[in-house]
Design a protein around this motif. Structure first.
Motif, PDB file in Angstrom:
ATOM      1  N   SER A  10       0.756  -0.934   0.091  1.00 25.32           N
ATOM      2  CA  SER A  10      -0.050   0.034  -0.044  1.00 25.32           C
ATOM      3  C   SER A  10       0.743   1.347  -0.127  1.00 25.32           C
ATOM      4  N   SER A  11       1.774   1.323   0.665  1.00 26.69           N
ATOM      5  CA  SER A  11       2.963   2.345   0.813  1.00 26.69           C
ATOM      6  C   SER A  11       3.566   2.549  -0.572  1.00 26.69           C
ATOM      7  N   TRP A  13       2.352   1.521  -3.453  1.00 22.86           N
ATOM      8  CA  TRP A  13       1.301   2.178  -4.432  1.00 22.86           C
ATOM      9  C   TRP A  13       1.243   3.561  -4.230  1.00 22.86           C
ATOM     10  N   THR A  14       1.101   3.864  -3.216  1.00 19.41           N
ATOM     11  CA  THR A  14       0.928   5.399  -2.713  1.00 19.41           C
ATOM     12  C   THR A  14       1.974   6.341  -3.238  1.00 19.41           C
ATOM     13  N   GLN A  15       3.168   5.814  -3.042  1.00 25.94           N
ATOM     14  CA  GLN A  15       4.475   6.501  -3.461  1.00 25.94           C
ATOM     15  C   GLN A  15       4.350   6.578  -5.096  1.00 25.94           C
TER      16      GLN A  15
END
Length: 152
Positions: A10-11, A13-15
């Motif tokens: 999730s991190s 993908w966010t980045q």
């Protein structure tokens, strides 16, 4: 030797999404300032340029560019007003509508493509300068993590 680190999906993908959005924003502004064409317009024309017979159904073009039908219709209207595309009906199915790149549109994309690729390359290679708010190392790790998933 390169250090291998585990990145939470999730991190990652966010980045990756933040990096993509930042690059797209800079590309869009540059395209508008330099050529008077928005990023979605460029991408739509490029998809048409690469398509067989230089045409795609409008709904397929919308899907390829990540736009909904209504947004694609407005985008095509803008391009048609500049004589860069036109719409044509499907000869086999009168309900089907195709977006077609015009000769003028194809010539414009051909002129823009090298500059576009150079600008994109600069934004990625010099991302620490262009996007100081993003951690380049975290972005690289995030993109690697996403790439690994695509290999599966």
């Amino acid at each position: 030797m390169t250090e291998t680190r585990t990145v939470e999906l999730s991190s990652a993908w966010t980045q990756a999404a933040a990096f993509t959005a930042a690059v797209d924003a800079k590309l869009g502004k540059w395209l508008t300032d330099t050529y008077g064409i928005g990023l979605s317009e460029y991408r739509a024309m490029n998809h048409l340029r690469l398509a067989p017979d230089k045409e795609l159904r409008v709904n397929e073009l919308a899907h390829k560019t990540g736009l909904n039908q209504s947004s694609m219709t407005r985008l095509l209207s803008r391009l048609e007003a500049k004589s860069l595309t036109y719409r044509d009906t499907c000869p086999d199915d009168g309900r089907g509508v195709y977006a077609v790149i015009s000769d003028e549109g194809e010539a414009l994309v051909a002129r823009m493509r090298e500059d576009y690729d150079a600008k994109l390359r600069s934004l990625v290679i010099e991302s620490a300068t262009h996007f100081p708010e993003l951690d380049v190392r975290q972005t690289a790790d995030a993109l690697r993590a996403v790439a690994e998933l695509l290999k599966n």
